[in-house]
Scaffold this motif. Structure first.
Motif, PDB file in Angstrom:
ATOM      1  N   GLY A 104       1.477   6.247   5.618  1.00 33.93           N
ATOM      2  CA  GLY A 104       2.773   6.565   5.033  1.00 33.93           C
ATOM      3  C   GLY A 104       3.319   5.376   4.262  1.00 33.93           C
ATOM      4  N   GLY A 105       3.183   4.190   4.858  1.00 31.51           N
ATOM      5  CA  GLY A 105       3.644   2.977   4.193  1.00 31.51           C
ATOM      6  C   GLY A 105       2.857   2.673   2.931  1.00 31.51           C
ATOM      7  N   VAL A 106       1.527   2.820   3.001  1.00 30.61           N
ATOM      8  CA  VAL A 106       0.686   2.577   1.825  1.00 30.61           C
ATOM      9  C   VAL A 106       1.031   3.560   0.709  1.00 30.61           C
ATOM     10  N   ALA A 107       1.247   4.827   1.069  1.00 27.32           N
ATOM     11  CA  ALA A 107       1.606   5.832   0.070  1.00 27.32           C
ATOM     12  C   ALA A 107       2.951   5.508  -0.574  1.00 27.32           C
ATOM     13  N   LEU A 108       3.885   5.002   0.224  1.00 28.24           N
ATOM     14  CA  LEU A 108       5.201   4.644  -0.294  1.00 28.24           C
ATOM     15  C   LEU A 108       5.088   3.469  -1.266  1.00 28.24           C
ATOM     16  N   VAL A 109       4.272   2.503  -0.915  1.00 35.58           N
ATOM     17  CA  VAL A 109       4.078   1.337  -1.796  1.00 35.58           C
ATOM     18  C   VAL A 109       3.426   1.754  -3.109  1.00 35.58           C
ATOM     19  N   GLY A 110       2.356   2.562  -3.019  1.00 44.12           N
ATOM     20  CA  GLY A 110       1.650   2.990  -4.226  1.00 44.12           C
ATOM     21  C   GLY A 110       2.468   3.942  -5.072  1.00 44.12           C
ATOM     22  N   GLY A 111       3.179   4.874  -4.413  1.00 43.00           N
ATOM     23  CA  GLY A 111       3.952   5.866  -5.150  1.00 43.00           C
ATOM     24  C   GLY A 111       5.154   5.276  -5.854  1.00 43.00           C
ATOM     25  N   ALA A 112       5.675   4.169  -5.330  1.00 41.42           N
ATOM     26  CA  ALA A 112       6.861   3.550  -5.937  1.00 41.42           C
ATOM     27  C   ALA A 112       6.499   2.505  -6.992  1.00 41.42           C
ATOM     28  N   ALA A 118      -2.614  -4.035  -4.433  1.00 41.69           N
ATOM     29  CA  ALA A 118      -4.056  -3.977  -4.174  1.00 41.69           C
ATOM     30  C   ALA A 118      -4.356  -4.138  -2.687  1.00 41.69           C
ATOM     31  N   SER A 119      -3.644  -5.048  -2.041  1.00 41.16           N
ATOM     32  CA  SER A 119      -3.876  -5.303  -0.614  1.00 41.16           C
ATOM     33  C   SER A 119      -3.507  -4.098   0.241  1.00 41.16           C
ATOM     34  N   LEU A 120      -2.389  -3.463  -0.070  1.00 46.22           N
ATOM     35  CA  LEU A 120      -1.945  -2.314   0.719  1.00 46.22           C
ATOM     36  C   LEU A 120      -2.835  -1.099   0.504  1.00 46.22           C
ATOM     37  N   VAL A 121      -3.244  -0.849  -0.739  1.00 49.94           N
ATOM     38  CA  VAL A 121      -4.150   0.275  -1.013  1.00 49.94           C
ATOM     39  C   VAL A 121      -5.485   0.065  -0.312  1.00 49.94           C
ATOM     40  N   HIS A 122      -5.893  -1.185  -0.212  1.00 47.61           N
ATOM     41  CA  HIS A 122      -7.160  -1.520   0.437  1.00 47.61           C
ATOM     42  C   HIS A 122      -7.211  -1.040   1.886  1.00 47.61           C
TER      43      HIS A 122
END
Length: 223
Positions: free
Chosen positions: A69-77, A33-37
């Motif tokens: 890129g980092g947020v996408a990696l966190v959400g996608g994984a 939630a924090s990273l997507v934010h």
């Protein structure tokens, strides 16, 4: 006028941001939630550049690319992510971006401490009204919940909001928004220790990419 604007900003935008973010925490993990934010960064940096508040440098663009890129990696994984929870985190990001940009405008005519007082008062009013209508004001989880509530109010709201608004005045909205991503490693560490919520290896790599992008943006060029 600034006082009224800050109160309304807190009662509507900041309260909406908080409600959506806490709603996302109920459905997803705290690190996710924090990273997507942090999707709010593209709005803050983009609008700040468009209105001439701050320059959109190549280093800042690279930092944004690294962050997303980092947020996408966190959400996608994420394993079986709750799409409603992720959507709430994105909605919270949009509300937070509006809050930052409007706060930047209000800070031209107001002291950060005074602005934070009116803003948090507005948010508290909205939550008191909503809690009264929903009958949830007394649901605090006993003494432990009450202690967490007081700590969150003092540290997570009063101190954090005042410090952030002071930072917006000193370095501008986009730089302040980028710097506040120091929250990422803190959230990941606390979620693992306190809540037992752990990121997978690809997600940790994404979080590291976010932190590296922020550090890279702040490094000074040698003359």
């Amino acid at each position: 006028r600034a006082a009224l604007g800050a109160f309304v900003l807190g009662a509507v935008v900041y309260a909406l941001d908080s409600a959506l973010f806490f709603g996302s925490l109920e459905r997803t993990s705290a690190p996710l939630a924090s990273l997507v934010h942090y999707a709010h960064l593209v709005l803050v940096v983009g609008v700040a550049a468009m209105i001439g508040r701050e320059r959109l440098t190549r280093r800042r663009l690279l930092a944004l690319a690294g962050i997303f890129g980092g947020v996408a990696l966190v959400g996608g994984a994420a394993v079986s992510p709750d799409l409603v929870g992720v959507g709430m985190a994105l909605g919270s990001a949009a509300a937070y971006a509006v809050y930052i940009l409007l706060s930047d405008r209000l800070l031209r005519d107001a002291d950060p401490m005074a602005l934070a007082a009116y803003l948090t008062a507005g948010a508290a009013t909205s939550f008191f009204v909503a809690g009264g209508l929903l009958g949830s004001l007394g649901t605090v989880g006993g003494p432990e919940g009450l202690a967490c509530l007081v700590a969150a109010a003092l540290v997570g709201s009063v101190f954090a909001v005042t410090s952030f608004l002071k930072g917006v005045r000193l370095v501008g909205p986009s730089t302040a928004s980028l710097l506040v991503t120091v929250e990422v490693p803190v959230t990941i560490a606390l979620a693992a220790v306190v809540l037992g919520q752990h990121l997978t290896s690809p997600q940790l790599a994404g979080a590291a990419l976010v932190v590296a992008a922020i550090v890279g943006m702040q490094l000074r060029r040698r003359p």
